[in-house]
Design a protein around this motif. Structure first.
Motif, mmCIF file in Angstrom:
data_model
loop_
_atom_site.group_PDB
_atom_site.id
_atom_site.type_symbol
_atom_site.label_atom_id
_atom_site.label_comp_id
_atom_site.label_asym_id
_atom_site.label_seq_id
_atom_site.Cartn_x
_atom_site.Cartn_y
_atom_site.Cartn_z
ATOM 1 N N TYR A 18 -4.496 3.399 3.493
ATOM 2 C CA TYR A 18 -3.930 2.663 5.311
ATOM 3 C C TYR A 18 -2.231 2.459 4.968
ATOM 4 C CZ TYR A 18 -8.250 4.590 7.419
ATOM 5 O OH TYR A 18 -9.593 5.673 7.346
ATOM 6 N N ASP B 119 -4.699 -3.343 -5.369
ATOM 7 C CA ASP B 119 -3.850 -3.634 -3.868
ATOM 8 C C ASP B 119 -4.564 -5.280 -3.232
ATOM 9 O OD1 ASP B 119 -2.291 -3.186 -1.573
ATOM 10 O OD2 ASP B 119 -3.066 -1.007 -0.703
ATOM 11 N N THR C 31 -2.803 -4.801 7.090
ATOM 12 C CA THR C 31 -3.797 -3.167 7.520
ATOM 13 C C THR C 31 -4.556 -3.689 6.401
ATOM 14 O OG1 THR C 31 -2.004 -1.949 6.847
ATOM 15 C CG2 THR C 31 -2.791 -1.322 8.426
ATOM 16 N N THR C 32 -4.418 -3.964 4.820
ATOM 17 C CA THR C 32 -5.290 -4.138 3.683
ATOM 18 C C THR C 32 -5.803 -5.457 4.111
ATOM 19 O OG1 THR C 32 -3.634 -2.531 2.298
ATOM 20 C CG2 THR C 32 -5.386 -4.122 1.751
ATOM 21 N N SER D 180 0.725 -1.243 0.221
ATOM 22 C CA SER D 180 0.121 0.201 0.221
ATOM 23 C C SER D 180 1.230 1.154 0.118
ATOM 24 C CB SER D 180 -0.692 -0.316 1.327
ATOM 25 O OG SER D 180 -1.827 -1.055 1.202
HETATM 26 MG MG LIG Z 1 -1.153 -2.686 2.481
#
Ligand SMILES: [Mg+2]
Ligand SMILES: Nc1nc2c(ncn2[C@@H]2O[C@H](COP(=O)(O)OP(=O)(O)OP(=O)(O)O)[C@@H](O)[C@H]2O)c(=O)[nH]1
Length: 434
Positions: A94, A160, A100-101, A77
């Motif tokens: 983020y 992503d 996170t993703t 990301s």
């Molecule tokens: Mg990510």
């Protein structure tokens, strides 16, 4: 401190190239060839039912797709934020030290910034993501689109993905992870598989991912990211280890290109190989630029390949029908004859006779089992022979399709590749420098 980003705009010609009229015209021509010469044959012989693969207009006109894959927290990301210059803005994706993703995030061009929910994206057939609907609601909840005005997004669409977490069970994700990955891998024009040199453990899920790259090796690029976090010596060691663990998994003579750098907006830490990182970054951007420049050629090749498969399918169905009519005697039971042909087509040389036709590779031939299923759902009586699909005004479907494959599409390819009569070197790019 932030690094200068001007080399990104320069290498990708973001401010100097514009979408030319030729590009739009050629794209329209491609759509036209598809709709007049390929689609009618697809419909006549229900090709979609055989391959479960539909070419939508969205897919023909879609931009090259750049896919980011890899373990969690390797900087996927951050790399997207860096390429788009989103760092510090409200549009920033983020990032963080934890996984996170959690969603497949499609970042695409739009007039203004907005997010689009997965179910909305999948419902819109003018988009190239509508086939994703087949992975179910559980997946659509894990799919999100982000639209924003951006020069780079006018040229490509970025995807992503949630990072791989080894030791986690498939079912915990709530959707068929491998199949979803495969769908994206099959369609991506460029696949960035990102690694972090400080945690290079190849586990089951990553192994699976490598295996899914089969046939897509030429789209695959490995990225040894966050290279600023280790010493040059460690970096070399990790580089070697990456190839070592990958070698048995990638089945090609030419290994994929590896880019070693730190793809994020912040300045590299003190004693890193600045010059090397910068050169690597520019090489990667050049690579990306190539994909942008060749997108129409790739699309034409893709549609032609599709047309070849549709032709083979039509010829096969025609052959099945011919065999059926030949076999059907006065006193034979039609069902028995049908069953006999469909369950043992080799007895009647159905596939062999197709191979004998010009320009058909045995590697393009579907398997007999697929046709057993196909005719199970679509009774042979629903189809007419190829000779029936001709009209006084429009000619024959087969002739049109063959003309598209052997003439129209190659001619379209040539028309966009012709260089003007000047000595000056012009990029064969429809995203043309002005
Ligand atoms: Mg990510
Ligand atoms: N030193 C350094 N840190 C980086 C670099 N790129 C990203 N990071 C940091 O690494 C952490 C993870 O980055 P992300 O971009 O969230 O990684 P990701 O691959 O998207 O992770 P998931 O979404 O969880 O799969 C963040 O804290 C980033 O700030 C880099 O090039 N160098």
């Amino acid at each position: 401190i932030m690094r200068d980003r001007s080399h990104i705009e320069e290498t990708l010609h973001l401010n100097t190239a514009e979408l030319s009229a030729e590009f739009t015209a050629a794209q329209k021509k491609l759509l036209d060839i598809y709709h007049t010469a390929i689609k009618p044959m697809e419909d006549a012989y229900k090709y979609n039912e055989l391959r479960q693969y539909e070419v939508t207009d969205g897919e023909i006109t879609s931009k090259p797709m750049i896919l980011f894959l890899g373990p969690w927290s390797v900087g996927k990301s951050s790399m997207i934020n860096y390429l788009l210059g989103l760092h510090g803005t409200s549009q920033e994706l983020y990032t963080g030290a934890e996984p996170t993703t959690s969603e497949y995030t499609v970042i695409m061009h739009g007039e203004k910034f907005r997010t689009v929910e997965g179910i909305v994206m999948a419902a819109d057939s003018s988009r190239s993501f509508s086939p994703l609907e087949k992975f179910g609601q559980g997946f659509l909840e894990r799919l999100v689109g982000i639209e924003m005005p951006h020069k780079l997004l006018e040229r490509v669409t970025l995807v992503d993905t949630p990072g791989i977490i080894e030791n986690r069970k498939q079912q915990e994700r709530g959707y068929p992870y491998n199949e979803v990955c495969q769908w994206f891998i099959d369609r991506a024009d460029l696949i960035f598989l990102v690694f972090d040199p400080t945690k290079l453990d190849v586990g089951g899920e990553l192994e699976m991912l490598f295996r899914q790259m089969k046939g897509r090796e030429s789209q695959l690029r490995l990225i040894l990211n966050k290279a600023d976090t280790v010493s040059t010596q460690d970096l070399m060691r990790v580089y070697g280890a990456l190839f070592w663990s990958m070698a048995p998994l990638v089945n090609v003579t030419e290994p994929p290109r590896v880019y070693v750098s730190s793809f994020w907006p912040l300045d590299y830490t003190g004693d890193t190989s600045r010059e090397l990182f910068m050169k690597e970054e520019i090489s990667l951007l050049d690579d990306l630029n190539q994909v942008i420049e060749n997108q129409l050629e790739n699309k034409i090749a893709f549609i032609r390949q599709h047309g070849i498969r549709v032709r083979i399918h039509a010829l096969l169905v025609d052959r099945y029908l011919q065999t059926y009519y030949d076999k059907l005697g006065w006193f034979s039971d039609p069902y028995e004859v049908l069953h006999d042909i469909v369950s043992d087509p080799d007895k009647y040389y159905i596939f062999k006779s197709i191979l004998a036709k010009t320009n058909i590779s045995k590697f393009d031939l579907p398997d007999k089992e697929a046709y057993e299923d196909f005719f199970g759902v679509n009774p042979m009586a629903n189809f007419k022979q190829l000779s029936y699909h001709c009209s006084w005004s429009g000619g024959c479907l087969l002739d049109k399709l063959e003309k598209a494959i052997s003439h129209d599409l190659p001619a379209l390819l040539n028309s966009i590749n012709t260089t003007p009569d000047t000595c000056e070197e012009k990029p064969k790019n429809r995203w043309r420098r002005q």
